[in-house]
Each structure stands twice: as structure tokens, then as C-alpha cells.
Scaffold this motif. Structure first.
Motif, PDB file in Angstrom:
ATOM      1  N   GLY A 173       0.804  -1.209   0.000  1.00 38.88           N
ATOM      2  CA  GLY A 173       0.000   0.000   0.000  1.00 38.88           C
ATOM      3  C   GLY A 173       0.839   1.262   0.000  1.00 38.88           C
ATOM      4  O   GLY A 173       2.070   1.233   0.086  1.00 38.88           O
ATOM      5  N   TRP A 174       0.146   2.369  -0.127  1.00 40.58           N
ATOM      6  CA  TRP A 174       0.756   3.706  -0.111  1.00 40.58           C
ATOM      7  C   TRP A 174      -0.143   4.616   0.709  1.00 40.58           C
ATOM      8  O   TRP A 174      -1.362   4.578   0.574  1.00 40.58           O
ATOM      9  N   LYS A 175       0.468   5.427   1.581  1.00 45.14           N
ATOM     10  CA  LYS A 175      -0.297   6.312   2.456  1.00 45.14           C
ATOM     11  C   LYS A 175       0.356   7.674   2.500  1.00 45.14           C
ATOM     12  O   LYS A 175       1.583   7.787   2.589  1.00 45.14           O
ATOM     13  N   SER A 176      -0.473   8.706   2.418  1.00 42.76           N
ATOM     14  CA  SER A 176       0.015  10.078   2.509  1.00 42.76           C
ATOM     15  C   SER A 176      -0.838  10.837   3.508  1.00 42.76           C
ATOM     16  O   SER A 176      -2.059  10.758   3.476  1.00 42.76           O
ATOM     17  N   ASN A 177      -0.182  11.591   4.390  1.00 46.27           N
ATOM     18  CA  ASN A 177      -0.889  12.350   5.416  1.00 46.27           C
ATOM     19  C   ASN A 177      -0.187  13.691   5.619  1.00 46.27           C
ATOM     20  O   ASN A 177       0.926  13.735   6.126  1.00 46.27           O
ATOM     21  N   SER A 178      -0.846  14.770   5.196  1.00 46.03           N
ATOM     22  CA  SER A 178      -0.266  16.111   5.344  1.00 46.03           C
ATOM     23  C   SER A 178      -1.092  16.966   6.303  1.00 46.03           C
ATOM     24  O   SER A 178      -1.091  18.199   6.198  1.00 46.03           O
ATOM     25  N   TYR A 179      -1.824  16.316   7.236  1.00 41.68           N
ATOM     26  CA  TYR A 179      -2.587  17.071   8.221  1.00 41.68           C
ATOM     27  C   TYR A 179      -1.664  17.988   9.026  1.00 41.68           C
ATOM     28  O   TYR A 179      -0.531  17.608   9.359  1.00 41.68           O
ATOM     29  N   ASP A 180      -2.174  19.172   9.382  1.00 42.66           N
ATOM     30  CA  ASP A 180      -1.359  20.111  10.149  1.00 42.66           C
ATOM     31  C   ASP A 180      -1.291  19.747  11.624  1.00 42.66           C
ATOM     32  O   ASP A 180      -0.410  20.211  12.348  1.00 42.66           O
ATOM     33  N   ARG A 181      -2.221  18.905  12.098  1.00 46.21           N
ATOM     34  CA  ARG A 181      -2.151  18.422  13.471  1.00 46.21           C
ATOM     35  C   ARG A 181      -2.924  17.116  13.569  1.00 46.21           C
ATOM     36  O   ARG A 181      -3.777  16.822  12.732  1.00 46.21           O
ATOM     37  N   VAL A 182      -2.621  16.350  14.615  1.00 44.97           N
ATOM     38  CA  VAL A 182      -3.181  15.010  14.748  1.00 44.97           C
ATOM     39  C   VAL A 182      -4.658  15.063  15.111  1.00 44.97           C
ATOM     40  O   VAL A 182      -5.489  14.369  14.523  1.00 44.97           O
ATOM     41  N   ILE A 183      -5.020  15.883  16.091  1.00 51.53           N
ATOM     42  CA  ILE A 183      -6.387  15.966  16.578  1.00 51.53           C
ATOM     43  C   ILE A 183      -7.098  17.140  15.901  1.00 51.53           C
ATOM     44  O   ILE A 183      -6.608  18.268  15.917  1.00 51.53           O
ATOM     45  N   PHE A 184      -8.250  16.881  15.281  1.00 55.00           N
ATOM     46  CA  PHE A 184      -9.056  17.902  14.619  1.00 55.00           C
ATOM     47  C   PHE A 184      -8.219  18.787  13.686  1.00 55.00           C
ATOM     48  O   PHE A 184      -8.072  19.987  13.914  1.00 55.00           O
ATOM     49  N   PRO A 185      -7.649  18.200  12.626  1.00 52.37           N
ATOM     50  CA  PRO A 185      -6.827  18.994  11.697  1.00 52.37           C
ATOM     51  C   PRO A 185      -7.642  20.067  10.991  1.00 52.37           C
ATOM     52  O   PRO A 185      -8.826  19.900  10.708  1.00 52.37           O
ATOM     53  N   ARG A 186      -6.976  21.198  10.697  1.00 51.39           N
ATOM     54  CA  ARG A 186      -7.636  22.302  10.007  1.00 51.39           C
ATOM     55  C   ARG A 186      -7.320  22.305   8.509  1.00 51.39           C
ATOM     56  O   ARG A 186      -8.049  22.891   7.726  1.00 51.39           O
ATOM     57  N   GLN A 187      -6.233  21.678   8.129  1.00 48.40           N
ATOM     58  CA  GLN A 187      -5.869  21.620   6.718  1.00 48.40           C
ATOM     59  C   GLN A 187      -5.001  20.393   6.475  1.00 48.40           C
ATOM     60  O   GLN A 187      -4.482  19.781   7.397  1.00 48.40           O
ATOM     61  N   GLY A 188      -4.841  20.039   5.196  1.00 50.15           N
ATOM     62  CA  GLY A 188      -4.069  18.859   4.834  1.00 50.15           C
ATOM     63  C   GLY A 188      -4.948  17.792   4.208  1.00 50.15           C
ATOM     64  O   GLY A 188      -6.186  17.897   4.200  1.00 50.15           O
ATOM     65  N   VAL A 189      -4.316  16.745   3.698  1.00 49.38           N
ATOM     66  CA  VAL A 189      -5.010  15.666   2.999  1.00 49.38           C
ATOM     67  C   VAL A 189      -4.499  14.325   3.508  1.00 49.38           C
ATOM     68  O   VAL A 189      -3.295  14.153   3.733  1.00 49.38           O
ATOM     69  N   HIS A 190      -5.404  13.376   3.687  1.00 48.30           N
ATOM     70  CA  HIS A 190      -5.046  12.006   4.066  1.00 48.30           C
ATOM     71  C   HIS A 190      -5.530  11.067   2.963  1.00 48.30           C
ATOM     72  O   HIS A 190      -6.720  11.041   2.647  1.00 48.30           O
ATOM     73  N   GLN A 191      -4.607  10.291   2.379  1.00 54.05           N
ATOM     74  CA  GLN A 191      -4.940   9.385   1.290  1.00 54.05           C
ATOM     75  C   GLN A 191      -4.337   8.016   1.557  1.00 54.05           C
ATOM     76  O   GLN A 191      -3.233   7.899   2.075  1.00 54.05           O
ATOM     77  N   ASP A 192      -5.077   6.947   1.154  1.00 52.42           N
ATOM     78  CA  ASP A 192      -4.621   5.567   1.293  1.00 52.42           C
ATOM     79  C   ASP A 192      -4.970   4.784   0.035  1.00 52.42           C
ATOM     80  O   ASP A 192      -6.074   4.911  -0.484  1.00 52.42           O
ATOM     81  N   VAL A 193      -4.024   3.960  -0.416  1.00 53.92           N
ATOM     82  CA  VAL A 193      -4.259   3.019  -1.505  1.00 53.92           C
ATOM     83  C   VAL A 193      -3.662   1.684  -1.081  1.00 53.92           C
ATOM     84  O   VAL A 193      -2.505   1.634  -0.647  1.00 53.92           O
ATOM     85  N   SER A 194      -4.429   0.591  -1.188  1.00 51.74           N
ATOM     86  CA  SER A 194      -3.955  -0.714  -0.739  1.00 51.74           C
ATOM     87  C   SER A 194      -4.290  -1.792  -1.744  1.00 51.74           C
ATOM     88  O   SER A 194      -5.317  -1.733  -2.431  1.00 51.74           O
ATOM     89  N   PHE A 195      -3.397  -2.797  -1.830  1.00 53.78           N
ATOM     90  CA  PHE A 195      -3.592  -3.969  -2.666  1.00 53.78           C
ATOM     91  C   PHE A 195      -3.337  -5.215  -1.817  1.00 53.78           C
ATOM     92  O   PHE A 195      -2.384  -5.246  -1.027  1.00 53.78           O
ATOM     93  N   TYR A 196      -4.189  -6.231  -1.990  1.00 50.97           N
ATOM     94  CA  TYR A 196      -4.071  -7.457  -1.214  1.00 50.97           C
ATOM     95  C   TYR A 196      -4.016  -8.643  -2.156  1.00 50.97           C
ATOM     96  O   TYR A 196      -4.717  -8.674  -3.179  1.00 50.97           O
ATOM     97  N   ALA A 197      -3.209  -9.639  -1.801  1.00 51.50           N
ATOM     98  CA  ALA A 197      -3.132 -10.873  -2.569  1.00 51.50           C
ATOM     99  C   ALA A 197      -3.043 -12.032  -1.601  1.00 51.50           C
ATOM    100  O   ALA A 197      -2.283 -11.992  -0.628  1.00 51.50           O
ATOM    101  N   GLY A 198      -3.848 -13.071  -1.860  1.00 56.84           N
ATOM    102  CA  GLY A 198      -3.818 -14.204  -0.961  1.00 56.84           C
ATOM    103  C   GLY A 198      -4.730 -15.323  -1.426  1.00 56.84           C
ATOM    104  O   GLY A 198      -5.431 -15.196  -2.400  1.00 56.84           O
TER     105      GLY A 198
END
Length: 198
Positions: A173-198
Motif C-alpha cells: 500500500g501507499w499512504k500520505s498524510n499532510s494534516y497540520d495536526r493530529v487531533i481535529f486537523p484544520r488543513q491537509g489531505v489524508h490518502q490511502d491506496v492498498s492492494f491485497y493478494a492471498g
């Protein structure tokens, strides 16, 4: 908790020209977010959910996430423990464990119940200041504990495959997190992409 804001002001030490005092003012924000909700479904009845997210578990800097759900058709609990700086590095690791009991929905002619248990481990490799690649492995054990043998297709499936199923999966997978703070962020983007095989 987490620090929302810090301000440091130097101050001269009386009688010393080679020393200064550094006076810091900090503002702390809570590191725990908890939520509870309830809903209703004609198939599952009343659905209860309780979630807990602790960003600084026991003061270690690790993140603990707990999710629970209860209804007429499912009883589940999920636990995740993430270390964002594994062994003091920029690598992260995550342990996952969960369990659930799933039953057939109301009105279903074929009754069944399964118990599902999962274990997982992921490693995160940083690729930029905000993004990381994720690699991991998971294991799932599913057991059919109740089923309606009056239905030939269910009985035939159980006779052929058994009541217990073990599955191993690989995760990328790939994850991106540009939130300005952990709790109640005011700006930024959180994105996730995942692939599974089994």
C-alpha cells in the motif's frame, strides 16, 4: 497529550553574561478521541459502535486504535497498535488483531454462524515527508460453527471444504498524510491506496 503551540522567549540571567534562561509557554491538546454511535437496520436490528483512538499510548508515542461493533448479526472487536518511529527510525510498524462472530441476517432461510480471527503486521517505509509505502502480511482463520444442513448446497460445500478455513494475505500500500495536526486537523489531505493478494 500533544502540543498545539509552543513559544520560547530568551531571558538574561542576572549577573551572568554567558548564560540565558529560555522561558517556554506550551499549549497542550488531548491525544485521545473516543466516539460511540447507534443505528438501526431491518436485517441486523440495533447496531452499536464504540471507537477509541489514542495517539500517545501510555506516553510511548505509539498509536492505539480500538473499534467494536455489536448487533443481532455481528459482534466484533479490532485492535491496532502502530509505532510511527520503529526503533527510533523513520520506519513504522503496525500490529493488528481482531475477532468477530457473524450470524445470518433476520429472515434468512439458511441459518449460519462463523467465527473469524485475524492477525496482521505491516511495515511502513518513508518515501517523502508526508508519504510512505506499506508492506505487510496477514493471517485469517474462519470457522463455521453453525449451519443449516437441510440445504444441500451448504452441506455439500461443508463436506467438500470443511468447517475451518485458513487464509494468508500479502499487503502492499501507499499512504500520505499532510494534516497540520493530529487531533481535529484544520488543513491537509489524508490518502490511502492498498492492494491485497492471498
Amino acid at each position: 497529550g500533544y502540543l498545539k503551540e509552543t513559544r520560547c522567549v530568551p531571558s538574561h540571567v542576572a549577573g551572568r553574561s554567558d548564560l540565558i534562561d529560555l522561558i517556554c509557554h506550551v499549549e497542550e491538546v488531548p491525544s485521545t478521541v473516543a466516539s460511540a454511535s447507534a443505528g438501526y437496520s431491518s436485517n441486523a436490528g440495533i447496531i452499536y459502535k464504540v471507537d477509541l483512538n489514542q495517539k500517545n499510548f501510555l506516553g510511548t508515542g505509539r498509536q492505539l486504535t480500538v473499534n467494536t461493533e455489536k448487533s443481532d448479526t455481528i459482534l466484533s472487536a479490532n485492535f491496532d497498535l502502530t509505532d510511527p518511529h520503529f526503533l527510533g527510525s523513520n520506519f513504522s510498524n503496525r500490529f493488528h488483531i481482531s475477532g468477530s462472530k457473524v450470524k445470518s441476517v433476520k429472515g434468512s432461510t439458511a441459518k449460519y454462524q462463523t467465527n473469524v480471527y485475524e492477525l496482521g503486521y505491516d511495515v511502513g517505509v518513508p518515501v517523502s515527508a508526508y508519504a510512505q509505502m506499506l508492506m505487510g502480511i496477514g493471517y485469517q482463520r474462519t470457522k463455521v460453527v453453525k449451519y443449516d444442513a437441510n440445504y444441500p448446497y451448504i452441506k455439500a460445500f461443508i463436506d467438500q471444504h470443511g468447517k475451518t478455513f485458513n487464509t494468508t494475505t500479502l499487503h502492499l500500500g501507499w499512504k500520505s498524510n499532510s494534516y497540520d495536526r493530529v487531533i481535529f486537523p484544520r488543513q491537509g489531505v489524508h490518502q490511502d491506496v492498498s492492494f491485497y493478494a492471498g
